[in-house]
Write an enzyme that holds these catalytic residues in place. Sequence first.
Site, mmCIF file in Angstrom:
data_model
loop_
_atom_site.group_PDB
_atom_site.id
_atom_site.type_symbol
_atom_site.label_atom_id
_atom_site.label_comp_id
_atom_site.label_asym_id
_atom_site.label_seq_id
_atom_site.Cartn_x
_atom_site.Cartn_y
_atom_site.Cartn_z
ATOM 1 N N ASP A 13 0.874 -1.185 0.000
ATOM 2 C CA ASP A 13 0.000 0.000 0.000
ATOM 3 C C ASP A 13 0.904 1.226 0.000
ATOM 4 O O ASP A 13 2.108 1.128 0.241
ATOM 5 C CB ASP A 13 -0.873 -0.021 1.268
ATOM 6 N N SER A 14 0.291 2.382 -0.210
ATOM 7 C CA SER A 14 1.046 3.635 -0.122
ATOM 8 C C SER A 14 1.510 3.895 1.314
ATOM 9 O O SER A 14 2.407 4.693 1.534
ATOM 10 C CB SER A 14 0.156 4.782 -0.579
ATOM 11 N N CYS A 77 -4.286 -1.220 -2.139
ATOM 12 C CA CYS A 77 -4.432 0.235 -2.231
ATOM 13 C C CYS A 77 -5.278 0.509 -3.466
ATOM 14 O O CYS A 77 -4.954 0.029 -4.562
ATOM 15 C CB CYS A 77 -3.053 0.854 -2.381
ATOM 16 N N GLU A 158 -6.149 8.893 9.167
ATOM 17 C CA GLU A 158 -4.767 8.644 9.584
ATOM 18 C C GLU A 158 -4.394 9.444 10.827
ATOM 19 O O GLU A 158 -3.585 9.009 11.643
ATOM 20 C CB GLU A 158 -3.842 9.026 8.446
ATOM 21 N N CYS A 190 -11.225 3.055 -0.876
ATOM 22 C CA CYS A 190 -9.953 3.504 -0.303
ATOM 23 C C CYS A 190 -9.683 2.635 0.919
ATOM 24 O O CYS A 190 -10.617 2.328 1.684
ATOM 25 C CB CYS A 190 -10.052 4.973 0.090
ATOM 26 N N HIS A 192 -8.493 3.214 3.700
ATOM 27 C CA HIS A 192 -8.749 3.793 5.022
ATOM 28 C C HIS A 192 -10.228 3.768 5.423
ATOM 29 O O HIS A 192 -10.561 3.838 6.594
ATOM 30 C CB HIS A 192 -8.309 5.252 5.054
#
Length: 273
Positions: A13-14, A77, A158, A190, A192
Amino acid sequence: MNTQKHQPIGVFDSGIGGLTVANAISKLLPNEQIIYFGDTAHLPYGDKSKELIRSYATTITDFLLHEKNCKAVVIACNTASAAAYEVLRDTYKGIAPVINVIDPMIEAVIADEEIKKVGVIATKTTISSGVYQEKFSRRKPSLQYTELATPLLASMIEEGYYHNNISEAVIEKYLSDDALKEIDALVLACTHYPLIKKQISTFYKNEVKIFDSAEVVAQKLNWILQKENLASDKKQATDIFYVSDFTESFESTTHIFYGKEIHLELNNIWKKE
Ligand code: DGL
């Protein structure tokens, strides 16, 4: 190629948001060793160009397959899946299966006959790639489609803002947008967003079906491992979690995405080039 069942699964993932997917994989497939790579040095991917993301994704996949000997790679991601999946799939064809987070989600939505109109929320790069629109319209032309870039959400989560009145206000602002009117399903495109799934369901009074990628991707991986006869029957080594840049804040935030705090190991694969 002589791939062995005991080889690990690469997941990248990023950053650390993809730990939601790694967590779903480790729950569904406890016999698999996971090698995770979070590209925290280049985070966020959500506002970067496709070309740059493709180059990052290729370097990471090379590392996972050639240095870490992974038997399959999961792009955990949405932004990297939107920008780089086809390139990676074609580059590593015959070497290892590459799984993205978008196709399993598309399959889950189109299989549900009750859904007439679907909405997608994601980062700017995912939305501007047009990939969800293209895949939904190709796979199920009768399905109405709408989308909205929601760039504040990933950084908000985050920072730990996901169950308070600030996150509630931001979520409400985005979901009240005219673009998402009259949907019967919403795709959380996404890594998140599973963290705010509950708040989103509450906003819709549980009347809109909410899809997130973590579980469907783990199921897709399981299906591929079974089909290729590559499923491990015994975990050979503990999971490893690499990041390309280390801060204590990244490490302490891992519990948000993984359910418990995990140790992150610094490994900047670009510095070795
Ligand atoms: N992991 C990214 C995604 O799923 C979100 C964070 C970023 O922009 O890098 O789209």
